[in-house]
Design a protein around this motif. Structure first.
Motif, short mmCIF file in Angstrom:
data_model
loop_
_atom_site.label_atom_id
_atom_site.label_comp_id
_atom_site.label_asym_id
_atom_site.label_seq_id
_atom_site.Cartn_x
_atom_site.Cartn_y
_atom_site.Cartn_z
N ARG A 117 0.89 -1.18 -0.04
CA ARG A 117 0.01 -0.07 -0.12
C ARG A 117 0.91 1.11 0.06
O ARG A 117 1.61 1.57 0.93
N GLN A 118 1.02 1.83 -0.87
CA GLN A 118 1.64 3.11 -1.27
C GLN A 118 3.07 3.06 -0.82
O GLN A 118 3.72 3.89 -0.18
N VAL A 119 3.60 2.11 -1.25
CA VAL A 119 5.17 1.69 -1.08
C VAL A 119 5.94 2.71 -1.81
O VAL A 119 5.94 2.51 -3.24
N SER A 120 6.92 3.32 -1.09
CA SER A 120 8.03 3.85 -1.86
C SER A 120 9.34 3.31 -1.28
O SER A 120 9.28 3.05 -0.12
N ALA A 121 10.14 3.31 -2.29
CA ALA A 121 11.67 2.67 -1.75
C ALA A 121 12.56 3.58 -1.97
O ALA A 121 12.83 4.34 -3.00
N MET A 122 13.24 4.35 -0.96
CA MET A 122 14.38 5.47 -0.96
C MET A 122 15.83 4.72 -1.13
O MET A 122 15.91 3.57 -0.67
N VAL A 123 16.91 5.56 -1.73
CA VAL A 123 18.18 5.02 -1.63
C VAL A 123 18.76 6.24 -1.30
O VAL A 123 18.53 7.42 -1.46
N PRO A 124 20.01 6.09 -0.33
CA PRO A 124 20.72 7.13 0.06
C PRO A 124 21.46 7.95 -0.81
O PRO A 124 21.95 7.54 -1.93
N GLY A 125 21.22 9.26 -0.87
CA GLY A 125 21.96 10.18 -1.54
C GLY A 125 21.17 10.25 -3.11
O GLY A 125 21.65 11.00 -3.86
N ARG A 126 19.95 10.12 -2.83
CA ARG A 126 19.08 10.08 -4.06
C ARG A 126 17.59 10.78 -3.58
O ARG A 126 16.89 9.93 -2.63
N PRO B 213 12.44 8.77 -5.32
CA PRO B 213 12.54 7.20 -5.00
C PRO B 213 12.77 6.16 -6.05
O PRO B 213 12.34 6.57 -7.14
N VAL B 214 13.16 5.08 -5.60
CA VAL B 214 13.50 4.14 -6.66
C VAL B 214 12.07 3.30 -7.08
O VAL B 214 11.90 3.00 -8.10
N LEU B 215 11.18 3.27 -6.00
CA LEU B 215 9.82 2.72 -6.22
C LEU B 215 8.90 3.98 -5.70
O LEU B 215 9.07 4.43 -4.64
N ASP B 216 7.91 4.28 -6.42
CA ASP B 216 6.98 5.29 -6.13
C ASP B 216 5.47 5.25 -6.14
O ASP B 216 4.93 4.92 -6.83
N TYR B 217 5.03 5.06 -4.53
CA TYR B 217 3.91 4.84 -4.53
C TYR B 217 3.23 3.56 -5.21
O TYR B 217 2.20 3.53 -6.02
N ILE B 218 3.80 2.36 -4.92
CA ILE B 218 3.23 1.18 -5.56
C ILE B 218 2.08 0.49 -4.43
O ILE B 218 2.36 0.25 -3.41
N MET C 91 10.31 -9.00 -0.04
CA MET C 91 11.07 -9.93 0.94
C MET C 91 11.46 -9.27 2.33
O MET C 91 12.09 -9.96 3.08
N GLY C 92 11.27 -7.86 2.46
CA GLY C 92 11.63 -7.17 3.38
C GLY C 92 13.13 -6.99 3.90
O GLY C 92 13.52 -6.86 4.99
N VAL C 93 13.95 -6.85 2.54
CA VAL C 93 15.27 -6.68 2.90
C VAL C 93 15.76 -5.36 2.35
O VAL C 93 17.07 -5.14 2.02
N TRP C 94 14.82 -4.53 2.07
CA TRP C 94 15.23 -2.96 1.46
C TRP C 94 15.39 -2.12 2.78
O TRP C 94 14.21 -2.08 3.43
N PRO C 95 16.26 -1.45 2.78
CA PRO C 95 16.44 -0.75 4.21
C PRO C 95 15.41 0.51 4.17
O PRO C 95 15.26 0.84 5.44
N ASP C 96 15.17 1.17 3.26
CA ASP C 96 14.41 2.24 3.59
C ASP C 96 13.08 2.30 2.73
O ASP C 96 13.13 2.72 1.36
N VAL C 97 11.85 1.77 3.52
CA VAL C 97 10.59 1.68 2.73
C VAL C 97 9.69 2.53 3.53
O VAL C 97 9.53 2.41 4.63
N ARG C 98 8.95 3.39 2.65
CA ARG C 98 7.80 4.01 3.07
C ARG C 98 6.52 3.19 2.54
O ARG C 98 6.42 2.93 1.62
N GLY C 99 5.46 3.34 3.55
CA GLY C 99 4.21 2.65 3.27
C GLY C 99 4.21 1.42 3.84
O GLY C 99 4.86 1.07 4.91
N GLU C 100 2.96 0.51 3.42
CA GLU C 100 2.97 -0.86 4.21
C GLU C 100 3.18 -2.08 3.20
O GLU C 100 2.70 -1.90 2.18
N VAL C 101 3.95 -2.98 3.73
CA VAL C 101 4.26 -4.20 3.06
C VAL C 101 3.54 -5.44 4.12
O VAL C 101 4.28 -5.62 5.16
N LEU C 102 2.45 -5.82 3.75
CA LEU C 102 1.83 -6.86 4.62
C LEU C 102 2.06 -8.25 4.01
O LEU C 102 1.83 -8.56 2.89
N LEU C 103 1.91 -9.15 4.90
CA LEU C 103 1.68 -10.47 4.62
C LEU C 103 0.79 -11.16 5.36
O LEU C 103 0.80 -11.02 6.84
#
Length: 584
Positions: A337-346, A349-354, A382-394
């Motif tokens: 839900r509204q997942v964004s993935a960030m990367v240091p120095g950028r 987002p790598v992923l934008d509101y997925i 898989m829960g191994v990305w360090p900076d995630v915004r939003g919800e990742v549910l299992l």
């Protein structure tokens, strides 16, 4: 661990762990009290011998005094052995208490590039344990007795006490100055050695490419430069250490001689006896011994302090998770839900509101050009990305709430960069748990790997070598694939599983994906190659970190081929986008 006293309230986890063993430190302190009291034995013995026995020439008195001294020396030896044993046991208990916790925090830190060097944490724990069993700790326990010994010297004669105090201050100042002078050269030497080792390790890992492309001479020159820098830094450090050692040696020798000379002068003036002169020299050496030990252990103490600080920050940065129980058979419903993935120095987002949902029993193909975010999305799920915004549910529960050690067997993951570990083929497939031969064979057969493994020299017991270097790239990938599906996990995420597969491997992968869907696993496959599309019932096409199309396979492929207009939330489709090759 909850604080057991008001003093520990608000203290760090590491401090509380060390405080849990404070009883052992109290016992060491009590034994140190006995040791330091008995350390007056040589002084008293010399006073008796020179001032009483030599004067009276009484052999019986000499025998009695000597026997008493020997008995006390034996007690000292036993007490020192006892406190060493107490510290060794306490340090082992502290390491056992913190080992698993530090390992877990270090592992989490290694997933986050901004958290520092997680791999260093276990070395820091070893440094802390070694410090607790070293001479520096004994010096800390003995140091409070230095003023007492100086007081005894003062009682013998005020001049002796003043001289001992002066030498103590001088040694302390020299120790502080030596530390300030040696920090920078030591750090330069360590940095140069680290860069050299990194280069040598890279050359070793890529020896074939280095040889094939004739890179050895250039790399040799670079290594020679780093070697020279390391040699110069180490030489400067050693030269400085020798100079500082010479100054320290001069100070110790001057202290012993001058105290003896001062005592002799007092004897000549009739203010001191000969026995007191000799005893004062021994007592001064004993009084300043903790300072000498601290000076010699200065770097060790500084290293332990730095290791303590890093461990404290690590444990604070990665606190124990409040793990929710993992169902025995999780369904495998995945919701983003509204997942964004960030990367240091950028900033972008790598992923934008997925927004994405994956259901059990489905095989979803994730396609898109390089850099579109496919691998990042796989790591987020898989829960191994360090900076995630939003919800990742299992199964409706945030993924970070699960105990990963218990959830792990229910998940299967094949990353792009496949790493096998030192051990056998069976060990790697079974994820280095207790191998279940039946499950290992089933996983290998599901990947079409069983016959190939049997042709290896020792079958499933064949060592793979460090990082799997004894196997081909295709074999490593298929073993990694078998590891991912070992135990029939509920959720399987495969990132470029067919990158190194031949035609037979592609066919085996297709059968595997079909089988996983039939047994109810939730499967997501990220791939550039078209082989997986024939098995996938659903296709998710990504571009620039967003989901461009998502739906049944045939509808998405038709939309992509016809270059249908993108949704309002997605950027315009670039010309030449091919869903099969997934390259613009």
């Amino acid at each position: 661990m909850k604080p057991s006293s008001p003093f520990l309230a608000g203290r760090s986890e590491l401090v509380r762990a060390l405080a849990a063993h404070r009883d052992a430190l109290v016992r060491v302190g009590l034994v140190s009290l006995l040791v330091n009291l008995l350390m007056l034995t040589p002084t008293l013995y010399m006073l008796q011998v020179y001032d009483r026995v030599v004067v009276s020439r009484n052999e019986l008195t000499l025998l009695a005094v000597s026997l008493i001294a020997l008995l006390l020396f034996a007690v000292i030896a036993g007490a020192e052995a006892l406190r060493s044993r107490l510290l060794v046991k306490a340090s082992a208990a502290i390491e056992a208490r913190l080992g698993l916790r530090v390992f877990g925090a270090a592992f989490e830190a290694s997933l986050n590039p901004l958290s520092g060097d997680g791999a260093r944490a276990l070395g820091d724990l070893t440094t802390l344990r070694q410090f607790l069993t070293g001479q520096a700790v004994f010096a800390f326990f003995d140091a409070p007795w230095t003023p007492i010994y100086i007081l005894v010297l003062y009682l013998l004669h005020p001049a002796l006490g003043a001289a001992a105090l002066l030498f103590g201050i001088l040694q302390t100042v020299l120790a502080a100055w030596s530390h300030r002078q040696s920090v920078a050269p030591a750090q330069q030497a360590a940095d140069a050695a680290q860069r050299e080792q990194a280069l040598v390790g890279g050359i070793s890992r890529n020896a074939e490419a280095v040889e094939a492309m004739g890179m050895a001479p250039a790399l040799h020159q670079r290594w020679a430069g780093l070697r020279r820098e390391r040699r110069d830094s180490a030489g400067a450090q050693q030269e400085l250490g020798q100079r500082l050692g010479a100054v320290s040696k001069f100070t110790r020798q001057a202290q012993q001689s001058l105290i003896l000379g001062l005592g002799a002068l007092l004897v000549i003036d009739g203010q001191l006896t000969a026995g007191a002169m000799i005893a004062a020299n021994v007592l001064t050496t004993r009084a300043l011994a903790p300072i000498d030990t601290l000076v010699g252990s200065w770097r060790v103490a500084i290293a332990a302090r730095e290791a303590f600080g890093r461990l404290e920050r690590l444990l604070e940065g990665f606190p124990p998770r409040e793990a929710h129980p993992v169902p025995a058979e999780p369904a495998g419903f995945v919701t983003l839900r509204q997942v964004s993935a960030m990367v240091p120095g950028r900033e972008a987002p790598v992923l934008d509101y997925i927004d994405l949902k994956l259901e059990p029993g489905t095989v979803t193909a994730l396609i898109g050009p390089s850099g579109s975010g496919k691998s990042t999305l796989a790591r987020v799920i898989m829960g191994v990305w360090p900076d995630v915004r939003g919800e990742v549910l299992l199964d409706g529960e945030p993924l970070e709430n699960f105990d990963r050690a218990r959830l792990g067997p229910q998940l299967g993951y094949l990353p792009q960069d496949i790493e096998l570990f030192e051990g056998s083929v069976a060990d790697n497939i079974a994820r280095f748990g207790q191998p279940d031969p039946n499950k290992v064979i089933v996983a290998a057969q599901a990947c079409g790997l069983h016959e190939a493994i049997l042709r290896l020299p020792r079958g499933y017991d064949t060592p793979v070598g460090e990082a799997g270097h004894l196997l081909s790239a295709g074999m490593r990938q298929r073993i990694g694939l078998a590891r991912a599906v070992y135990g029939k996990p509920a959720l399987v995420v495969l990132d470029e599983p067919n990158a190194n597969l031949d035609e037979a491997g592609e066919l085996a992968l297709s059968r595997l994906l079909h089988h996983l869907g039939e047994i109810g696993s939730t499967v997501l496959v990220a791939s550039h190659r078209p082989g997986v599309l024939g098995v996938a019932g659903r296709v998710v096409a990504m571009q620039a970190g967003r989901v461009r199309f998502d739906g049944p396979r045939d509808e998405v492929l038709v939309a992509l081929r016809s270059r249908a207009p993108a949704p309002d939330t997605a950027p315009p489709q670039p010309p030449g986008f091919d869903p099969l090759t997934a390259h613009p």
